[in-house]
Write a protein that holds these residues in place. Structure first.
Motif, PDB file in Angstrom:
ATOM      1  N   ALA A  38       0.818  -1.220   0.000  1.00  0.00           N
ATOM      2  CA  ALA A  38       0.000   0.000   0.000  1.00  0.00           C
ATOM      3  C   ALA A  38       0.845   1.260   0.000  1.00  0.00           C
ATOM      4  CB  ALA A  38      -0.931  -0.012   1.216  1.00  0.00           C
ATOM      5  N   CYS A  39       2.110   1.143   0.396  1.00  0.00           N
ATOM      6  CA  CYS A  39       3.012   2.307   0.449  1.00  0.00           C
ATOM      7  C   CYS A  39       3.990   2.344  -0.712  1.00  0.00           C
ATOM      8  CB  CYS A  39       3.757   2.319   1.784  1.00  0.00           C
ATOM      9  SG  CYS A  39       2.700   2.661   3.207  1.00  0.00           S
ATOM     10  N   GLY A  40       3.692   1.588  -1.771  1.00  0.00           N
ATOM     11  CA  GLY A  40       4.526   1.658  -2.963  1.00  0.00           C
ATOM     12  C   GLY A  40       5.691   0.701  -2.988  1.00  0.00           C
ATOM     13  N   CYS A  41       5.680  -0.308  -2.096  1.00  0.00           N
ATOM     14  CA  CYS A  41       6.748  -1.314  -2.068  1.00  0.00           C
ATOM     15  C   CYS A  41       6.087  -2.687  -2.179  1.00  0.00           C
ATOM     16  CB  CYS A  41       7.550  -1.188  -0.777  1.00  0.00           C
ATOM     17  SG  CYS A  41       8.921  -2.359  -0.628  1.00  0.00           S
ATOM     18  N   PRO A  42       5.738  -3.116  -3.402  1.00  0.00           N
ATOM     19  CA  PRO A  42       5.020  -4.388  -3.552  1.00  0.00           C
ATOM     20  C   PRO A  42       5.816  -5.558  -2.980  1.00  0.00           C
ATOM     21  CG  PRO A  42       5.846  -3.599  -5.673  1.00  0.00           C
ATOM     22  CD  PRO A  42       6.051  -2.488  -4.702  1.00  0.00           C
ATOM     23  N   ALA A  43       5.098  -6.452  -2.276  1.00  0.00           N
ATOM     24  CA  ALA A  43       5.771  -7.546  -1.566  1.00  0.00           C
ATOM     25  C   ALA A  43       5.001  -8.842  -1.718  1.00  0.00           C
ATOM     26  CB  ALA A  43       5.903  -7.196  -0.085  1.00  0.00           C
ATOM     27  N   THR A  44       5.745  -9.931  -1.848  1.00  0.00           N
ATOM     28  CA  THR A  44       5.168 -11.273  -1.835  1.00  0.00           C
ATOM     29  C   THR A  44       5.726 -12.028  -0.628  1.00  0.00           C
ATOM     30  OG1 THR A  44       6.932 -12.130  -3.243  1.00  0.00           O
ATOM     31  CG2 THR A  44       4.941 -11.325  -4.339  1.00  0.00           C
TER      32      THR A  44
END
Length: 457
Positions: free
Chosen positions: A331-337
């Motif tokens: 949500a803060c611009g750091c996509p994570a899996t």
């Protein structure tokens, strides 16, 4: 008193543990060499100590009259054997402890029957705190390490089942303790409801808020830090702006509220409020500030997906914590899996080998500020859990703290280390669990300390 514990286990000689069931059982039958309490170190089996002006040469004196439960006098030779066994010990994952590194090159000898001398190559003001994790025990004829010098004598020990303990002082209450192994938290709670147990520990593991049912409830925040390593050696989190952004992006309070019924204390730095250094430095938690996090992530060049690795347990509900972290970062611009690893010992070895992806969910158990920095943070030490964080300012502060002998001055010195680590975070700080016990009404007063050990008044 019937005591329901998650585990009934007495580790072999030299094995250190942070399992609160084991710590509680051990505290009844054994004595640590020194006693840790809220960031301070107090006498225990070692009743007094002194050191040279340069902080290298130490002399520790045993408590007068210390006797094992089979009548054998406890001597400096037993303490020396305890230290040597612990220096050679391995953790629950089969990995070597760091104690041998702390005392590398040290001379450790007996000084008569009632004292030992330890001389280290460099000043080590935290030596008594390190020794507070060493427990003196002897094996009985069957080879079990059940002979101690503590207030209760073990009269029966069935690993993973039960243990019976008898007070060495007939006036002590309770005089007898029957400890029962109940791995499931709901089973421990049910044993209280059916009066099959008088006290049950680790009820924070239930999927319910504590309280009610005619029981007496108690709780205490634990020194354990649930945290996540940030890869400081390569990738996005080499940039200090990205490390700060991660701490601003994740909503610790939401994790505590949604997954743990509010049973947690938001982490403010690498250690708990009860560690050395926190009396002098009491930072507030890094605020949840998604807007600032987004700006910092953009400045650090975030955008490519990052990988969060998590075990399936230890810490509790690790996959769910990782999922909430991933959602907040995305949500803060750091996509994570998220990748979940089911083999917990393998996961620990991978973390130690610095195979952590970009973020690795873990926990930090030492109650020693020295140990946390030396094992996990310091680039000078490059300890077993170091993940590439390199901060020359911190290293200078740490060297000063390790060599500072005066207790108040050392607390202030570690406070400066902890403040620096909040300004330049090496980890994603999450929370300190709150541990919970319950007891049937009418028992003597009970309390948990911040290591999760149950104490009888």
């Amino acid at each position: 008193m019937r005591l329901a514990l998650e585990r009934i286990y007495l580790p072999p000689l030299g094995r250190v543990t942070d399992d609160t069931s084991v710590l509680t059982l051990r505290s009844l039958a054994f004595e640590p060499l020194c006693r840790w309490q809220h960031g301070r170190v107090l006498p225990a089996l070692l009743a007094a100590w002194s050191h040279s002006d340069d902080g290298r040469a130490w002399r520790f004196v045993l408590r007068a009259g210390a006797v094992f439960h089979d009548g054998v006098a406890c001597t400096a030779t037993h303490v020396l054997a305890t230290i040597r066994a612990t220096l050679e010990g391995r953790d629950m994952f089969g990995m070597p402890w760091s104690y041998a590194r702390y005392l590398a090159g040290a001379e450790i000898v007996t000084d008569g029957a009632d004292a030992i001398r330890i001389t280290t190559p460099e000043p080590l003001a935290d030596l008594p705190e390190i020794l507070s994790e060493f427990v003196c025990a002897r094996e009985d004829a069957s080879g079990e390490a059940v002979l101690g010098t503590g207030p209760y004598r073990i009269t029966r020990y069935l690993p993973n089942q039960a243990a019976d303990l008898l007070a060495t002082d007939p006036a002590r209450t309770p005089a007898n303790i029957h400890a029962i192994a109940m791995p499931d938290a709901e089973a421990r709670f049910g044993a209280l409801r059916t009066e099959a147990a008088d006290v049950a520990l680790n009820l924070e593991r239930r999927d319910a808020a504590p309280g009610g049912h005619g029981l007496v409830w108690g709780e205490a925040p634990n020194t354990l830090s649930v945290m996540a390593y940030l890869n400081g050696a390569e990738g996005l989190f080499r940039d200090p702006r990205a490390r700060l952004a991660a701490n601003l992006a994740v909503d610790r309070d939401a994790i505590i509220a949604r997954l743990f019924h509010g049973l947690g204390l938001p982490a403010t730095t690498i250690v708990s409020p009860f560690h050395l250094g926190m009396r002098a430095s009491r930072p507030s938690a890094i605020p949840h500030d998604p807007a600032r996090a987004r700006a910092l992530f953009a400045a650090a060049g975030a955008g490519a997906p990052i990988l969060i690795r998590a075990p399936d347990h230890m810490p509790e509900r690790a996959p769910a914590i990782a999922a909430m972290i991933a959602a907040d970062l995305t949500a803060c611009g750091c996509p994570a899996t998220v990748e979940v690893i089911a083999d917990r010992p393998l996961y620990a070895r991978q973390v130690s080998a610095r195979q952590i992806g970009d973020i690795a969910l873990f926990d930090s158990s030492p109650h020693s500020s020295f140990r946390v920095i030396d094992d996990k943070i310091s680039a000078r030490s490059c300890g077993p859990w170091w993940q590439g964080h390199d901060d020359p300012t911190l290293e200078a502060l740490f060297r000063t703290a390790v060599a500072t002998q005066d207790e108040a001055a050392r607390d202030a010195a570690y406070g400066r280390c902890l403040a620096r680590l909040q300004d330049n975070p090496p980890w994603l700080f999450l929370f300190h669990p709150v541990e919970v016990f319950a007891a049937r009404a009418g028992l003597p007063p009970l309390a948990l300390d911040h290591r999760g050990v149950l104490h009888f008044a």
